[in-house]
Design a protein around this motif. Structure first.
Motif, PDB file in Angstrom:
ATOM      1  N   PRO A 143     -11.871  18.807   3.258  1.00 47.20           N
ATOM      2  CA  PRO A 143     -10.870  17.887   2.708  1.00 47.20           C
ATOM      3  C   PRO A 143     -11.375  17.173   1.456  1.00 47.20           C
ATOM      4  CG  PRO A 143     -11.800  17.017   4.746  1.00 47.20           C
ATOM      5  CD  PRO A 143     -12.381  18.390   4.567  1.00 47.20           C
ATOM      6  N   ILE A 144     -10.532  17.119   0.431  1.00 50.09           N
ATOM      7  CA  ILE A 144     -10.936  16.500  -0.848  1.00 50.09           C
ATOM      8  C   ILE A 144      -9.985  15.378  -1.278  1.00 50.09           C
ATOM      9  CG2 ILE A 144     -12.150  18.558  -1.674  1.00 50.09           C
ATOM     10  CD1 ILE A 144      -9.635  19.205  -3.352  1.00 50.09           C
ATOM     11  N   GLY A 145      -8.863  15.272  -0.598  1.00 47.14           N
ATOM     12  CA  GLY A 145      -7.933  14.203  -0.947  1.00 47.14           C
ATOM     13  C   GLY A 145      -6.839  14.101   0.098  1.00 47.14           C
ATOM     14  N   GLY A 146      -6.209  12.944   0.141  1.00 47.59           N
ATOM     15  CA  GLY A 146      -5.133  12.768   1.108  1.00 47.59           C
ATOM     16  C   GLY A 146      -4.104  11.773   0.598  1.00 47.59           C
ATOM     17  N   ALA A 147      -2.866  12.004   0.997  1.00 49.93           N
ATOM     18  CA  ALA A 147      -1.787  11.048   0.708  1.00 49.93           C
ATOM     19  C   ALA A 147      -0.928  10.989   1.951  1.00 49.93           C
ATOM     20  CB  ALA A 147      -0.961  11.497  -0.494  1.00 49.93           C
ATOM     21  N   TRP A 148      -0.568   9.796   2.345  1.00 44.71           N
ATOM     22  CA  TRP A 148       0.216   9.658   3.561  1.00 44.71           C
ATOM     23  C   TRP A 148       1.064   8.406   3.490  1.00 44.71           C
ATOM     24  CZ3 TRP A 148      -4.772   8.309   2.925  1.00 44.71           C
ATOM     25  CH2 TRP A 148      -5.225   7.089   3.433  1.00 44.71           C
ATOM     26  N   TYR A 149       2.043   8.332   4.396  1.00 44.44           N
ATOM     27  CA  TYR A 149       2.818   7.100   4.472  1.00 44.44           C
ATOM     28  C   TYR A 149       2.891   6.626   5.906  1.00 44.44           C
ATOM     29  CZ  TYR A 149       6.953  10.061   5.623  1.00 44.44           C
ATOM     30  OH  TYR A 149       7.823  10.945   6.184  1.00 44.44           O
ATOM     31  N   ARG A 150       3.187   5.374   6.003  1.00 38.13           N
ATOM     32  CA  ARG A 150       3.256   4.718   7.307  1.00 38.13           C
ATOM     33  C   ARG A 150       4.269   3.587   7.157  1.00 38.13           C
ATOM     34  NH1 ARG A 150      -1.967   2.931  10.735  1.00 38.13           N
ATOM     35  NH2 ARG A 150      -1.286   4.774  11.892  1.00 38.13           N
ATOM     36  N   MET A 151       4.951   3.310   8.242  1.00 35.58           N
ATOM     37  CA  MET A 151       5.912   2.219   8.238  1.00 35.58           C
ATOM     38  C   MET A 151       5.219   1.007   8.825  1.00 35.58           C
ATOM     39  SD  MET A 151       9.095   2.279   7.384  1.00 35.58           S
ATOM     40  CE  MET A 151       9.904   3.794   7.867  1.00 35.58           C
ATOM     41  N   LEU A 152       5.039  -0.013   8.029  1.00 36.63           N
ATOM     42  CA  LEU A 152       4.399  -1.222   8.539  1.00 36.63           C
ATOM     43  C   LEU A 152       5.480  -2.281   8.791  1.00 36.63           C
ATOM     44  CD1 LEU A 152       1.312  -1.075   6.200  1.00 36.63           C
ATOM     45  CD2 LEU A 152       1.237  -0.899   8.688  1.00 36.63           C
ATOM     46  N   PRO A 153       5.299  -3.076   9.838  1.00 40.56           N
ATOM     47  CA  PRO A 153       6.344  -4.035  10.203  1.00 40.56           C
ATOM     48  C   PRO A 153       6.371  -5.265   9.295  1.00 40.56           C
ATOM     49  CG  PRO A 153       4.478  -4.246  11.688  1.00 40.56           C
ATOM     50  CD  PRO A 153       4.146  -3.121  10.755  1.00 40.56           C
ATOM     51  N   ARG A 154       7.526  -5.863   9.218  1.00 38.18           N
ATOM     52  CA  ARG A 154       7.696  -7.082   8.429  1.00 38.18           C
ATOM     53  C   ARG A 154       6.720  -8.173   8.883  1.00 38.18           C
ATOM     54  NH1 ARG A 154      12.017  -9.142   5.547  1.00 38.18           N
ATOM     55  NH2 ARG A 154      13.345  -7.429   6.152  1.00 38.18           N
ATOM     56  N   SER A 155       6.417  -8.170  10.186  1.00 37.14           N
ATOM     57  CA  SER A 155       5.539  -9.204  10.740  1.00 37.14           C
ATOM     58  C   SER A 155       4.076  -8.998  10.340  1.00 37.14           C
ATOM     59  CB  SER A 155       5.643  -9.175  12.264  1.00 37.14           C
ATOM     60  OG  SER A 155       5.344  -7.865  12.726  1.00 37.14           O
ATOM     61  N   PRO A 208       2.923  -6.920   7.222  1.00 36.33           N
ATOM     62  CA  PRO A 208       3.224  -5.960   6.152  1.00 36.33           C
ATOM     63  C   PRO A 208       1.995  -5.511   5.365  1.00 36.33           C
ATOM     64  CG  PRO A 208       3.724  -8.175   5.428  1.00 36.33           C
ATOM     65  CD  PRO A 208       3.247  -8.295   6.837  1.00 36.33           C
ATOM     66  N   GLY A 209       2.141  -4.384   4.685  1.00 38.87           N
ATOM     67  CA  GLY A 209       1.089  -3.921   3.786  1.00 38.87           C
ATOM     68  C   GLY A 209       1.268  -4.576   2.419  1.00 38.87           C
ATOM     69  N   PHE A 210       0.361  -4.273   1.499  1.00 39.65           N
ATOM     70  CA  PHE A 210       0.432  -4.836   0.141  1.00 39.65           C
ATOM     71  C   PHE A 210       1.733  -4.428  -0.559  1.00 39.65           C
ATOM     72  CE2 PHE A 210      -4.319  -4.357   0.491  1.00 39.65           C
ATOM     73  CZ  PHE A 210      -4.637  -5.686   0.365  1.00 39.65           C
ATOM     74  N   GLY A 211       2.223  -3.240  -0.214  1.00 41.19           N
ATOM     75  CA  GLY A 211       3.388  -2.705  -0.918  1.00 41.19           C
ATOM     76  C   GLY A 211       4.666  -2.761  -0.098  1.00 41.19           C
ATOM     77  N   TYR A 212       4.727  -3.684   0.827  1.00 41.11           N
ATOM     78  CA  TYR A 212       5.911  -3.780   1.696  1.00 41.11           C
ATOM     79  C   TYR A 212       7.134  -4.202   0.878  1.00 41.11           C
ATOM     80  CZ  TYR A 212       8.930  -5.246   5.534  1.00 41.11           C
ATOM     81  OH  TYR A 212       9.974  -5.370   6.406  1.00 41.11           O
ATOM     82  N   VAL A 213       8.222  -3.442   1.001  1.00 39.14           N
ATOM     83  CA  VAL A 213       9.450  -3.867   0.305  1.00 39.14           C
ATOM     84  C   VAL A 213      10.629  -4.085   1.249  1.00 39.14           C
ATOM     85  CG1 VAL A 213       8.836  -2.909  -1.947  1.00 39.14           C
ATOM     86  CG2 VAL A 213      10.145  -1.504  -0.346  1.00 39.14           C
ATOM     87  N   GLY A 214      10.538  -3.585   2.464  1.00 41.66           N
ATOM     88  CA  GLY A 214      11.642  -3.814   3.386  1.00 41.66           C
ATOM     89  C   GLY A 214      11.601  -2.879   4.570  1.00 41.66           C
ATOM     90  N   THR A 215      12.370  -3.228   5.573  1.00 46.14           N
ATOM     91  CA  THR A 215      12.461  -2.403   6.783  1.00 46.14           C
ATOM     92  C   THR A 215      12.954  -1.007   6.407  1.00 46.14           C
ATOM     93  OG1 THR A 215      13.194  -4.427   7.839  1.00 46.14           O
ATOM     94  CG2 THR A 215      13.373  -2.416   9.141  1.00 46.14           C
ATOM     95  N   GLY A 216      12.335  -0.008   6.963  1.00 46.67           N
ATOM     96  CA  GLY A 216      12.818   1.353   6.727  1.00 46.67           C
ATOM     97  C   GLY A 216      12.305   1.993   5.455  1.00 46.67           C
ATOM     98  N   VAL A 217      11.401   1.297   4.746  1.00 47.95           N
ATOM     99  CA  VAL A 217      10.816   1.911   3.542  1.00 47.95           C
ATOM    100  C   VAL A 217       9.329   2.153   3.811  1.00 47.95           C
ATOM    101  CG1 VAL A 217      10.420   1.700   1.061  1.00 47.95           C
ATOM    102  CG2 VAL A 217      12.433   0.616   2.108  1.00 47.95           C
ATOM    103  N   PRO A 218       8.912   3.412   3.919  1.00 46.39           N
ATOM    104  CA  PRO A 218       7.496   3.667   4.196  1.00 46.39           C
ATOM    105  C   PRO A 218       6.637   3.343   2.976  1.00 46.39           C
ATOM    106  CG  PRO A 218       8.650   5.756   3.864  1.00 46.39           C
ATOM    107  CD  PRO A 218       9.687   4.654   3.789  1.00 46.39           C
ATOM    108  N   GLU A 219       5.378   3.021   3.263  1.00 46.63           N
ATOM    109  CA  GLU A 219       4.434   2.700   2.183  1.00 46.63           C
ATOM    110  C   GLU A 219       3.379   3.801   2.115  1.00 46.63           C
ATOM    111  OE1 GLU A 219       2.850  -1.273   2.401  1.00 46.63           O
ATOM    112  OE2 GLU A 219       1.227  -0.787   1.014  1.00 46.63           O
ATOM    113  N   LEU A 220       3.056   4.220   0.934  1.00 47.22           N
ATOM    114  CA  LEU A 220       2.091   5.325   0.804  1.00 47.22           C
ATOM    115  C   LEU A 220       0.732   4.859   0.328  1.00 47.22           C
ATOM    116  CD1 LEU A 220       1.224   6.728  -2.188  1.00 47.22           C
ATOM    117  CD2 LEU A 220       3.656   7.178  -2.250  1.00 47.22           C
ATOM    118  N   ILE A 221      -0.249   5.670   0.697  1.00 54.61           N
ATOM    119  CA  ILE A 221      -1.652   5.475   0.292  1.00 54.61           C
ATOM    120  C   ILE A 221      -2.138   6.821  -0.215  1.00 54.61           C
ATOM    121  CG2 ILE A 221      -3.985   4.972   1.140  1.00 54.61           C
ATOM    122  CD1 ILE A 221      -2.318   2.609   1.337  1.00 54.61           C
TER     123      ILE A 221
END
Ligand code: COA
Length: 164
Positions: free
Chosen positions: A69-81, A83-96
């Protein structure tokens, strides 16, 4: 020349590698050398991979010719309670996203980002978000893939891409 890497869907067993990519993302500045245990000590960064792979998680891993493995990109849904740094709203996954240093600037990040956004769209998501520290050239990549800044915080920007 054909690319010397391939991209596959991430699986449960990729958790440790994706953790490495979180550490790369946290250490994006050249010479940034916060050790893994320090980066992962709080939930700020570890929340992006803890318990991988949870229902709703999805990602892609790039591998070299030897299947390393040399790289990865993924998303996860973090809760409003919690949130991640890039949280914009319920139902919007955040990627890394992260690529091993020696593999950077070879198109791996763009290939991963494209696959992930295609997948998120196919899963029915209307938007996907991320957070990037100001000064990180990754912003150029994100803009060229259709992300736009929606919110500017202290040293960080939240960017969103419409998928439909
Ligand atoms: C950001 C990152 C994921 C991009 O992946 P990558 O494989 O290096 O990127 P790519 O080779 O696909 O390059 C995509 C674009 O980024 C830009 N880019 C790549 N390397 C660059 C560099 N060293 N300096 C400036 N811009 C660069 C270019 O605009 C490039 O576009 P091009 O295809 O027109 O040349 C990777 O560099 C990385 O892991 N960086 C450290 C962790 C990090 O910052 N993660 C993101 C946190 S928000």
């Amino acid at each position: 020349m054909p690319p010397a890497f391939g991209v596959r869907a991430a699986v449960q067993a990729d958790g440790a590698f994706l953790g490495d990519m979180v550490v790369e993302a946290a250490n994006w500045r050249q010479g940034g050398l916060r050790p893994r245990h320090e980066v992962m000590a709080g939930t700020e960064h570890s929340r992006y991979v803890s318990g991988w792979m949870r229902p709703g998680d999805a990602g892609f891993v790039a591998e070299d010719r030897n299947g390393e493995p040399i790289g990865g990109a993924w998303y996860r849904m973090l809760p409003r309670s919690d949130p991640g740094f890039g949280y914009v709203g319920t139902g919007v996954p955040e990627l890394i996203i992260g690529v091993r240093p020696i593999w950077r600037a070879h198109g791996v990040g763009r290939a991963l980002l494209q696959r992930l956004c295609e997948h998120a769209g196919a899963q029915g998501y209307g938007r996907i978000s991320l957070s990037v520290e100001r000064g990180n050239f990754a912003t150029t990549l994100y803009r060229s893939e259709g992300f736009a800044v929606t919110q500017s915080g202290l040293g960080r920007d939240t960017m969103v891409k419409r998928l439909r």
